[in-house]
Design an enzyme around this catalytic site. Sequence first.
Site, short mmCIF file in Angstrom:
data_model
loop_
_atom_site.label_atom_id
_atom_site.label_comp_id
_atom_site.label_asym_id
_atom_site.label_seq_id
_atom_site.Cartn_x
_atom_site.Cartn_y
_atom_site.Cartn_z
N GLY A 7 -4.93 19.60 85.40
CA GLY A 7 -5.55 18.28 85.67
C GLY A 7 -6.03 17.75 84.36
N GLY A 29 -6.44 13.36 84.00
CA GLY A 29 -7.43 12.83 84.78
C GLY A 29 -8.63 12.24 83.66
CD GLN A 30 -14.33 9.55 84.54
OE1 GLN A 30 -14.28 10.21 85.53
NE2 GLN A 30 -15.05 8.69 84.11
CG ASP A 47 -2.55 15.99 85.73
OD1 ASP A 47 -2.14 15.80 86.83
OD2 ASP A 47 -3.56 15.65 85.26
NE ARG A 98 -1.87 11.52 87.28
CZ ARG A 98 -3.21 10.82 86.47
NH1 ARG A 98 -2.64 10.17 85.63
NH2 ARG A 98 -4.07 11.27 86.70
CE1 TYR A 138 -14.89 16.07 94.40
CE2 TYR A 138 -16.89 14.66 94.59
CZ TYR A 138 -16.13 15.38 93.80
OH TYR A 138 -16.36 15.67 92.38
CB ILE A 173 -18.08 11.10 84.15
CG1 ILE A 173 -18.56 12.71 84.72
CG2 ILE A 173 -18.01 11.31 82.65
CD1 ILE A 173 -19.70 13.37 84.13
C1 AKB Z 1 -17.36 10.64 92.77
O1 AKB Z 1 -17.87 9.61 92.71
O2 AKB Z 1 -16.58 11.06 93.71
C2 AKB Z 1 -17.55 11.52 91.57
C3 AKB Z 1 -18.52 12.57 91.69
C4 AKB Z 1 -20.01 12.19 91.74
O3 AKB Z 1 -18.33 13.77 91.67
N1 AKB Z 1 -17.58 10.97 90.29
#
Ligand code: AKB
Length: 318
Positions: A9, A12-13, A35, A37, A143, A173
């Site tokens: 990964g 990513g950011q 990654d 991509r 998540y 972040i």
């Molecule tokens: C999100 O907003 O999903 C992430 C996090 C706080 O893990 N930046």
Amino acid sequence: MNKRVLIIGACGQIGSELTLKLRDIYGNKNVIASDIRTGNKELMKSGPFEIVNAMDYDSIANIVENYNITDVYLMAAMLSATGEKFPDKAWQLNMNSLFNVLNLAKEGKIKKLFWPSSIAVFGSTTPKENTPQETVMEPSTVYGISKLAGERWCEYYHNKFGVDVRSVRYPGIISWKTKPGGGTTDYAVEIFHKALISGKYTCFLKEDTKLPMMYMNDAIDATLKIMQAPSSQIKIRSSYNLAAFSFTPKDLSEEIKKIVPEFEILYNPDFRQKIADSWPKSIDDSRSRGDWGWNYKFDIKKMSEEMLNNLYLKYEIV
Ligand code: AKB
């Protein structure tokens, strides 16, 4: 044995900046970016790169073997907002990728593992201010559920199989190099770009939504610090609370206005408001500070100045 690092990964950011920092420390050829991509020019040119699907155990195992990898940073994940649109995919990606690397560590194929958790592990029943390390955790997003389950699995693999896994619960972040994607805290990056491009931003959260945030340099610092600490100092093997500062969209817009006086913010909350409302407003990270010496350097003022200065240059605004 020489350190050889794999970042999964890496485009990513966080992955893109972490990769470059790790290349500075361990040497370009010892840090393998991967990654699904390709990434930006700097990342692709500065060292080895492999296309990999984080859910594909065999291709990760091949890279680990071919490059004699010792340490893995698993940065691939589907974040909170996108996860609500694709719950099955989010669960599969976030869990399968973690099991792949935990199992590689269990089999002795890698020595050390970094896996990020998030403030999303907390839910609406968690104390909102100064959220403790150990507290009620009832996340309401896919998540958050995947990150909480992941934390339990990390601790389990450490206790049962001696896996050296280390983790922090990242807040939102903020960075200027690579944009985040699919998170609830993404507004705090978009706002800077829009302030410079159009002088106006419509925020998808209400003006008084306070959330924990951190500047990228500090997030990278914390990641390196916890990975470099002697194993005996890492007392928590699920994931450590980590904090810098907290602000609302209104606070941030006031800060931006100090540098871009004509900046205007409007509010049009969407489904992400409910996610943000379920998360803590501020975090108690005293265990990180005590166990492995964590401290942040950037506050909201210094972060906003850095963001705008760098984006002025990026957009060639004089
Ligand atoms: C999100 O907003 O999903 C992430 C996090 C706080 O893990 N930046």
